[in-house]
Scaffold this active site. Structure first.
Site, PDB file in Angstrom:
ATOM      1  CE1 TYR A  82      -3.933  -2.144   0.459  1.00  0.00           C
ATOM      2  CE2 TYR A  82      -2.582  -3.288   2.090  1.00  0.00           C
ATOM      3  CZ  TYR A  82      -3.705  -3.239   1.277  1.00  0.00           C
ATOM      4  OH  TYR A  82      -4.597  -4.281   1.271  1.00  0.00           O
ATOM      5  CB  SER A  83       0.740   4.375  -1.985  1.00  0.00           C
ATOM      6  OG  SER A  83       1.136   3.846  -3.206  1.00  0.00           O
ATOM      7  CB  CYS A 107      -0.706   6.806  -8.732  1.00  0.00           C
ATOM      8  SG  CYS A 107      -0.649   5.511  -7.495  1.00  0.00           S
ATOM      9  CD  GLU A 143       3.976   2.984  -7.191  1.00  0.00           C
ATOM     10  OE1 GLU A 143       5.196   3.110  -6.985  1.00  0.00           O
ATOM     11  OE2 GLU A 143       3.104   3.242  -6.340  1.00  0.00           O
ATOM     12  CE1 TYR A 151      -5.197   0.669  -7.938  1.00  0.00           C
ATOM     13  CE2 TYR A 151      -2.965   1.481  -7.586  1.00  0.00           C
ATOM     14  CZ  TYR A 151      -4.332   1.652  -7.475  1.00  0.00           C
ATOM     15  OH  TYR A 151      -4.825   2.813  -6.916  1.00  0.00           O
TER      16      TYR A 151
END
Ligand code: A2P
Length: 395
Positions: free
Chosen positions: A194-195, A353, A393, A395
């Protein structure tokens, strides 16, 4: 006082120091000591060997002031902040730069030969301090839902406190969470990344804590575990991770931030860093943030209260009843002139992101925006990547 008669004194910044005792342990000649308030360096003992500098997790150790009279231990024990530097006279010889600064400057010289200001903080991204075998144990200081009660997305803001464990992070880094228990095949659950959503000085300034932005995913082991955490629960944490997706630290940096949903986490960290510690930054912050509706957008309230002088916020909502669907790339097109002006600057960094699907849409928008304004996005993007100014980044 002429600088040639001044002395160089090694000092520890009490505002950053996390009192982990690493420096005191490392110093071979016991020049570093502490009381209940501060860690300090004894001027009469320190030989400037710098062995303590690189093990320091926060960089608090790396301060070298020119002083006309060295600070005593008692004075240093009483500080909350470092005192301002004394000004050497105009004809004073330049002091040698401490530590690795020269090397960092070398690395920061761009491929085109022009010189970028060095991202000083990026010299200290600590990674893998804690592993699966030897995790940090954090205490949950708070867990709050940050989407509307009626919203479909259940997104939480979780604050983890690390107590006396050193857990230094820079804006843009991630941590790992190890859910307890085993999967259906009897193997320990995998760690999830997790960021970090808070800046380096903590979710609460100068506290050894950090925050995460986590969305509950139906059937997701880790997200349900994290979103259900209660205050004072303990959590096994690995990391920190990441040494590339890092906030540029110089004040001239323009930062274009493009995100959807929980992809906003690192950008909250960037923005808080600017708001707290870099109010005089000349570089711009430009945010494109996509969510289904305002109620589904994490941190909607606090984000919309931030002044336009700090951040240029562009929200894109895709599911507002009666309104056309808007994605971040649509907002980017609407702001094409301003975006292109930023992209033309060698001080501009672009961070993307969030959902994997947005990458293509953003790329197409950037190609179009640049083409219509005399810029070649594929070439510019390649140059920005080489210079560490383009990061994705998803996902
Ligand atoms: P959509 O309403 O079409 O799903 P989520 O809430 O699922 O995390 O998504 C965050 C936002 O990202 C939503 O507004 C979603 O729109 C949007 N989105 C989905 N796919 C893309 C894409 N390919 N490019 C940009 N935004 C997208």
């Amino acid at each position: 006082m002429n600088a040639t008669t001044m002395k160089r004194q090694h000092l520890i910044d009490p505002a950053i120091c996390i009192r982990c005792n690493t420096c005191e342990d490392t110093c071979p000649i016991d020049a570093i000591t502490h009381d209940a308030n501060n860690y300090v360096v004894d001027f009469d003992k320190c030989e400037e060997c710098r062995l303590c500098v690189s093990p320091c997790p926060t960089g608090a150790i790396d301060n070298w002031h020119l002083v006309s009279r060295p600070w005593t231990l008692e004075e240093q024990f009483s500080w909350d902040d470092l005192p301002p530097q004394e000004t050497p006279s105009a004809d004073a010889p330049a002091e040698p730069e401490p530590g690795e600064v020269a090397a960092i400057r070398e690395v920061a010289t761009s491929a085109t030969g022009s010189r970028l200001p060095p991202p000083f903080s990026a010299a200290h991204p600590y990674v893998n301090l804690y592993t699966r075998e030897r995790p940090a144990v954090a205490r949950v200081a708070g867990n709050y839902r940050i989407t509307d009660a009626a919203a479909e997305s259940d997104i939480h803001h979780i604050v983890l406190d690390f107590g006396h464990q050193a857990f230094p992070v820079l804006e843009g880094q991630s941590i790992g969470i190890i859910p307890p228990g085993e999967d259906a095949r009897g193997r320990p659950h995998m760690m999830r990344l997790y960021s970090v959503a808070s800046p380096r000085d903590g979710e609460r300034p100068d506290h050894n804590n950090l925050s995460l932005t986590v969305k509950r995913v139906a059937g997701g082991v880790a997200s349900n575990y994290v979103c259900d955490l209660k205050k004072d629960d303990t959590v096994q944490v690995t990391g920190p991770f990441g040494d590339a997706f890092l906030m540029p630290n110089h004040r001239e940096a323009n930062i274009v931030m493009i995100c959807t949903g929980t992809g906003a986490a690192p950008f909250r960290a960037f923005t808080e860093r600017r708001r707290r510690a870099m109010r005089d930054a000349t570089g711009k912050l430009m945010l494109f943030f996509g969510a289904r509706t305002a109620g589904e957008l994490p941190y909607f309230g606090p984000l919309t209260k931030l002044p336009a002088s700090l951040i240029d916020t562009n929200l894109a909502f895709s599911r507002v009843p009666g309104e056309p669907k808007h994605y971040v790339q649509d907002r980017m097109r609407q702001r094409a002139d301003d975006l292109a002006a930023l992209l033309a600057s060698e001080h501009t960094f672009v961070f993307i992101c969030g959902l994997k699907g947005m990458e293509q849409g953003c790329d197409e928008a950037l190609v179009e925006i640049c083409r219509d304004r005399g810029l070649d996005w594929p070439a510019l993007q390649a140059e920005m990547r080489r210079q560490g100014r383009f990061h994705v980044e998803t996902y």
